[in-house]
Design a protein around this motif. Structure first.
Motif, PDB file in Angstrom:
ATOM      1  N   PHE A  54       0.809  -1.218   0.000  1.00 50.79           N
ATOM      2  CA  PHE A  54       0.000   0.000   0.000  1.00 50.79           C
ATOM      3  C   PHE A  54       0.843   1.270   0.000  1.00 50.79           C
ATOM      4  O   PHE A  54       0.300   2.375  -0.042  1.00 50.79           O
ATOM      5  CB  PHE A  54      -0.955  -0.014   1.200  1.00 50.79           C
ATOM      6  CG  PHE A  54      -1.956  -1.133   1.128  1.00 50.79           C
ATOM      7  CD1 PHE A  54      -3.089  -1.018   0.344  1.00 50.79           C
ATOM      8  CD2 PHE A  54      -1.741  -2.319   1.811  1.00 50.79           C
ATOM      9  CE1 PHE A  54      -4.005  -2.055   0.252  1.00 50.79           C
ATOM     10  CE2 PHE A  54      -2.657  -3.364   1.733  1.00 50.79           C
ATOM     11  CZ  PHE A  54      -3.792  -3.228   0.943  1.00 50.79           C
ATOM     12  N   ASN A  55       2.185   1.126   0.015  1.00 50.32           N
ATOM     13  CA  ASN A  55       3.057   2.303  -0.095  1.00 50.32           C
ATOM     14  C   ASN A  55       3.531   2.530  -1.525  1.00 50.32           C
ATOM     15  O   ASN A  55       4.467   3.289  -1.770  1.00 50.32           O
ATOM     16  CB  ASN A  55       4.261   2.159   0.834  1.00 50.32           C
ATOM     17  CG  ASN A  55       5.137   0.946   0.489  1.00 50.32           C
ATOM     18  OD1 ASN A  55       4.706   0.048  -0.227  1.00 50.32           O
ATOM     19  ND2 ASN A  55       6.362   0.928   1.013  1.00 50.32           N
TER      20      ASN A  55
ATOM     21  N   ASP B  90       2.394   7.230  -5.405  1.00 56.71           N
ATOM     22  CA  ASP B  90       1.282   7.881  -6.092  1.00 56.71           C
ATOM     23  C   ASP B  90       1.684   8.342  -7.489  1.00 56.71           C
ATOM     24  O   ASP B  90       0.861   8.335  -8.415  1.00 56.71           O
ATOM     25  CB  ASP B  90       0.793   9.094  -5.282  1.00 56.71           C
ATOM     26  CG  ASP B  90       0.165   8.687  -3.962  1.00 56.71           C
ATOM     27  OD1 ASP B  90      -0.028   7.470  -3.740  1.00 56.71           O
ATOM     28  OD2 ASP B  90      -0.141   9.586  -3.144  1.00 56.71           O
TER      29      ASP B  90
ATOM     30  N   MET C 104       3.416   3.802   7.874  1.00 58.46           N
ATOM     31  CA  MET C 104       2.389   4.439   7.059  1.00 58.46           C
ATOM     32  C   MET C 104       1.041   4.426   7.767  1.00 58.46           C
ATOM     33  O   MET C 104       0.326   5.437   7.797  1.00 58.46           O
ATOM     34  CB  MET C 104       2.286   3.735   5.702  1.00 58.46           C
ATOM     35  CG  MET C 104       1.392   4.447   4.702  1.00 58.46           C
ATOM     36  SD  MET C 104       1.436   3.632   3.083  1.00 58.46           S
ATOM     37  CE  MET C 104       0.991   5.002   2.025  1.00 58.46           C
ATOM     38  N   LYS C 105       0.704   3.312   8.351  1.00 57.92           N
ATOM     39  CA  LYS C 105      -0.561   3.198   9.085  1.00 57.92           C
ATOM     40  C   LYS C 105      -0.591   4.176  10.262  1.00 57.92           C
ATOM     41  O   LYS C 105      -1.589   4.873  10.493  1.00 57.92           O
ATOM     42  CB  LYS C 105      -0.722   1.758   9.570  1.00 57.92           C
ATOM     43  CG  LYS C 105      -1.925   1.489  10.469  1.00 57.92           C
ATOM     44  CD  LYS C 105      -2.012   0.002  10.772  1.00 57.92           C
ATOM     45  CE  LYS C 105      -2.997  -0.306  11.872  1.00 57.92           C
ATOM     46  NZ  LYS C 105      -2.529   0.132  13.192  1.00 57.92           N
TER      47      LYS C 105
ATOM     48  N   MET D 161      -1.140   7.759   9.295  1.00 59.39           N
ATOM     49  CA  MET D 161      -2.517   8.057   8.896  1.00 59.39           C
ATOM     50  C   MET D 161      -3.472   8.039  10.086  1.00 59.39           C
ATOM     51  O   MET D 161      -4.676   8.293   9.935  1.00 59.39           O
ATOM     52  CB  MET D 161      -2.974   7.044   7.835  1.00 59.39           C
ATOM     53  CG  MET D 161      -2.177   7.161   6.526  1.00 59.39           C
ATOM     54  SD  MET D 161      -2.474   5.786   5.365  1.00 59.39           S
ATOM     55  CE  MET D 161      -4.193   6.050   4.943  1.00 59.39           C
TER      56      MET D 161
ATOM     57  N   ARG E 183      -6.276   3.374   2.224  1.00 53.86           N
ATOM     58  CA  ARG E 183      -5.146   3.557   1.304  1.00 53.86           C
ATOM     59  C   ARG E 183      -5.498   3.072  -0.106  1.00 53.86           C
ATOM     60  O   ARG E 183      -5.133   3.720  -1.095  1.00 53.86           O
ATOM     61  CB  ARG E 183      -3.927   2.799   1.842  1.00 53.86           C
ATOM     62  CG  ARG E 183      -2.711   2.901   0.946  1.00 53.86           C
ATOM     63  CD  ARG E 183      -2.308   4.341   0.660  1.00 53.86           C
ATOM     64  NE  ARG E 183      -1.258   4.393  -0.363  1.00 53.86           N
ATOM     65  CZ  ARG E 183      -1.086   5.395  -1.205  1.00 53.86           C
ATOM     66  NH1 ARG E 183      -1.896   6.457  -1.168  1.00 53.86           N
ATOM     67  NH2 ARG E 183      -0.111   5.369  -2.090  1.00 53.86           N
ATOM     68  N   LYS E 184      -6.202   1.950  -0.205  1.00 57.31           N
ATOM     69  CA  LYS E 184      -6.627   1.474  -1.522  1.00 57.31           C
ATOM     70  C   LYS E 184      -7.563   2.490  -2.174  1.00 57.31           C
ATOM     71  O   LYS E 184      -7.478   2.739  -3.387  1.00 57.31           O
ATOM     72  CB  LYS E 184      -7.338   0.123  -1.378  1.00 57.31           C
ATOM     73  CG  LYS E 184      -7.809  -0.484  -2.695  1.00 57.31           C
ATOM     74  CD  LYS E 184      -6.669  -1.014  -3.546  1.00 57.31           C
ATOM     75  CE  LYS E 184      -7.182  -1.782  -4.743  1.00 57.31           C
ATOM     76  NZ  LYS E 184      -6.102  -2.378  -5.550  1.00 57.31           N
TER      77      LYS E 184
ATOM     78  N   GLN F 121      -7.473   5.711  -1.745  1.00 61.31           N
ATOM     79  CA  GLN F 121      -6.612   6.799  -2.217  1.00 61.31           C
ATOM     80  C   GLN F 121      -5.947   6.424  -3.542  1.00 61.31           C
ATOM     81  O   GLN F 121      -5.886   7.237  -4.475  1.00 61.31           O
ATOM     82  CB  GLN F 121      -5.549   7.114  -1.164  1.00 61.31           C
ATOM     83  CG  GLN F 121      -6.095   7.728   0.109  1.00 61.31           C
ATOM     84  CD  GLN F 121      -5.027   7.874   1.186  1.00 61.31           C
ATOM     85  OE1 GLN F 121      -3.945   7.273   1.103  1.00 61.31           O
ATOM     86  NE2 GLN F 121      -5.324   8.661   2.215  1.00 61.31           N
TER      87      GLN F 121
END
Length: 669
Positions: free
Chosen positions: A184-185, A188, A241-242, A245, A257-258, A260
């Protein structure tokens, strides 16, 4: 004895014969096209099926075609030229949008201009511009995009490029298989590149259109999948990351995250192409299913809401008749849908749009048959399916003959046409809730073969009830086609017949406190649509205009709620008109006969009008009990296309039960 075709799982007999009737394990020939296995082509079949009877002026979304018109047009079949495939595909799409309430589909945005052999534009573009008032649908495939199309060196989408650096991927063992997938990282910036690729494909399409794209559906099978969350709990990068957030739950983290990631992808074209500002955007399998799904309350926001609610997109792919009730691996039956719908409805999303397919085995007799499939689709409608994504899978060569499965395009339209006749309850109602305020998706009738669903209109005693009697095999001797059932719905003890092909009833309290109960799909048959009767058969109370609940009366010989044997009719007073639309392809030049089952004392006007010719007759009725009257239409009347059939009261009080229009001068059964 007639010729018997020997197939892998059964004996199929073209006609009736003692040998086949005594064979224990065989499917009914009525579930297959005339002449099977050497049947007419897909387009020939569609051109002769009885048409669905949509309620005039309905506002239902059109069906979304995921069957790929190229394969329906015989792509991959021996001896078919590319030019013929193009022509066939055009004709099939035109037939589906004209008579079956489908949108026009471009089945792959990437491939729309990959090989334009015929004319200035691909046929889908030509068709879309010819029919600007028909929904134009486009399917995008994130995992098939080629960044090289917009100037990058790689021909693989960033989301699935195996050369992505190790910090963005995780290796794990799932179902006994070693696999690797992005986490999930994933950056982007790389997701945005994939979005730019889809933007490029859509731009090429848009610049050739003289009308908008109405709906885009993304295949939605891109990494990372929801199961990846099980393999990252000890991953330092994922933990950081978690925590950054500020999300406690791993499930919520993965879903947020998915979401996003998907929104970065879709925003690259949905927000950057002004022509798409009013276009609906959806993903496949965004739903509240029990396992391997992201959290519905979060993930639904990757799609465009419709009228303020989000339509889930579960896959209802039972594949085999034995699997309709539960699910097996990736192939989901009713239980899967039931669990997901409870979650979705509890979130306030009372309508949905499932992906549906009745099976795609190369052994055609292994798939769910038309009658069984129609019954299941109607039950989906009652629990909130406004429209369907209608799919079929051609997985490997040699590809299945579309003549064997084109009926799967017809059944969703038959089901949705019935939905159009209770659109008021669909939109302004919901399933009922139990004492724990949980949605009731289906009801027990004490029989494992019976599936019963119900929906109630808000603040009104009006219900839609659907029942189907479902087998677990294609053995025509397994269970009867119909069954009388008893069930309690919202405190009402009801008994009625359910059929294999589904039985949809309206149960309603009128303003003057009468109870009416009537069936709105009685003309449907448990057979392949090519074998359905060519007669027009209508229940008088299922009118297209002029008739409301106050004009409908039900008589039953049993106690209150016993509708095993009942009769529902229309009471026609002077100057009251019941109007029915007849849209068919009847090319017979024989004299047609109108048969009306009625009683009463008075006069009615019977009129048939196709805009060019008008037949009218004043008919006297003087029957104390139910009788058939026969009215021959003696003029040379062309039944092809749209016709209006109207019965108007002129004198006295007439009760109308049903009517049939046929070419036989004998009383209907």
């Amino acid at each position: 004895m007639k010729k018997i075709y020997n197939v892998t799982v059964a004996l199929i007999c073209i006609g009736s014969c003692t040998s086949c009737q005594n064979t224990k394990d065989h499917p009914s020939i009525l579930q297959y096209p005339v002449g099977y296995p050497k049947e007419e082509s897909a387009i020939q079949q569609l051109n002769i099926y009885p048409l669905p009877r949509y309620y005039p002026g309905n506002h239902l979304q059109r069906l979304f075609n995921w069957m790929d018109p190229g394969y329906l047009g015989s792509n991959g079949q021996p001896g078919i030229s590319a030019k013929q495939i193009d022509s066939n595909s055009y004709m099939i799409q035109k037939e589906l949008i004209t008579n079956w309430n489908y949108g026009i589909v471009i089945p792959n945005a990437e491939c729309a201009f990959s090989n334009p052999k015929f004319g200035k534009y691909p046929y889908e573009i030509r068709l879309a511009n010819e029919y600007p008032n028909v929904s134009l649908d486009v399917i995008t495939f994130w995992t098939q995009g080629q960044p090289s199309a917009v100037g990058y060196k790689t021909g693989y989408p960033m989301i699935s490029d195996d050369k992505i650096d190790a910090p963005y991927s995780v290796t794990f063992v799932r179902d006994g298989q070693k696999d690797s997938e992005i986490k999930f990282n994933f950056p982007d910036s790389l997701i945005h590149i994939d979005g730019e690729v889809q933007k490029h494909y859509l731009y090429l399409i848009l610049k050739c259109l003289t009308r908008p794209i109405n709906r885009i559906n993304e295949n939605g099978e891109e990494a990372p999948g929801p199961y990846v969350v099980n393999y990252i709990h000890d991953d330092p990068a994922m933990i950081r990351m978690k925590d950054s957030m500020k999300i406690d739950s791993w499930e919520d983290f993965a879903s947020v995250r998915k979401l996003q990631m998907r929104n970065i992808f879709s925003s690259s074209f949905m927000k950057e192409l002004p022509e798409l500002k009013n276009t609906l955007f959806t993903f496949y399998i965004v739903e509240g299913g029990p396992i391997d799904r992201f959290k519905w309350s979060i993930m639904k926001k990757c799609m465009t809401p419709i009228n303020g609610t989000y339509y889930s997109t579960p896959d209802f792919y039972p594949r085999w008749p034995r699997n309709w009730k539960d699910w097996q691996g990736a192939w989901h039956g009713w239980k899967w849908i039931s669990i997901g719908r409870k979650t979705e409805i509890s979130e306030g999303d009372y309508l949905f749009s499932p992906f549906v397919a009745a099976g795609w085995s190369k052994i055609n007799e292994e798939n769910i048959t038309p009658g069984q499939w129609l019954g299941l689709l109607k039950c989906l409608s009652v629990i909130g399916a406004e429209f369907y994504y209608v799919g079929y899978f051609n997985l490997s060569s040699p590809f299945n003959n579309p003549a064997d499965y084109v009926w799967q395009a017809a059944m969703p339209a038959y089901a949705q046409a019935i939905t159009s006749r209770f659109e008021d309850v669909l939109r302004n109602g919901n399933v009922l809730f139990d004492e724990n305020k949980q949605p009731i998706i289906s009801y027990s009738a004490g029989d494992k073969h019976a599936l019963i669903t119900a929906r109630k209109m808000n603040n009104t005693e009006k219900y839609v009830i659907c029942g189907t009697y479902q087998p677990f095999s294609n053995d025509s001797d397994e269970i009867p086609e119909t069954k009388d059932v008893s069930v309690t719905i919202d405190g009402h003890d009801l008994s009625f017949e359910v059929r294999r092909q589904g039985s949809v009833y309206i149960y309603e309290k009128t303003k003057d406190n009468r109870t009416v109960f009537y069936q709105i799909d009685k003309w449907h048959e448990n057979a392949h649509p090519e074998r359905w009767s060519k007669d027009y058969s209508f229940e008088a109370e299922v009118a297209d205009s002029g008739i409301g609940a106050d004009d409908i009366y039900t008589e039953t010989s049993g106690k209150d709620g016993d509708y095993i044997r009942f009769i529902t009719y229309v009471k026609l007073l002077p100057n009251k008109a019941a109007i029915y639309n007849l849209n068919d392809r009847d090319t017979s030049t024989s004299t047609h006969f109108v048969w009306i089952l009625c009683k009463g004392d008075g006069n009615i006007d019977v009129t048939v009008n196709n805009g060019k010719r008008v037949f009218t007759r004043l008919q006297k009725i003087s029957n104390s009990g139910w009788q058939w009257i026969n009215i021959p239409i003696t003029i040379n009347y062309d039944w092809r296309g749209e016709n209006t059939f109207k019965i108007t009261g002129r004198k006295g009080e007439i009760a109308l039960d049903r009517f049939v229009i046929n070419t036989k001068n004998n009383k209907p059964l």
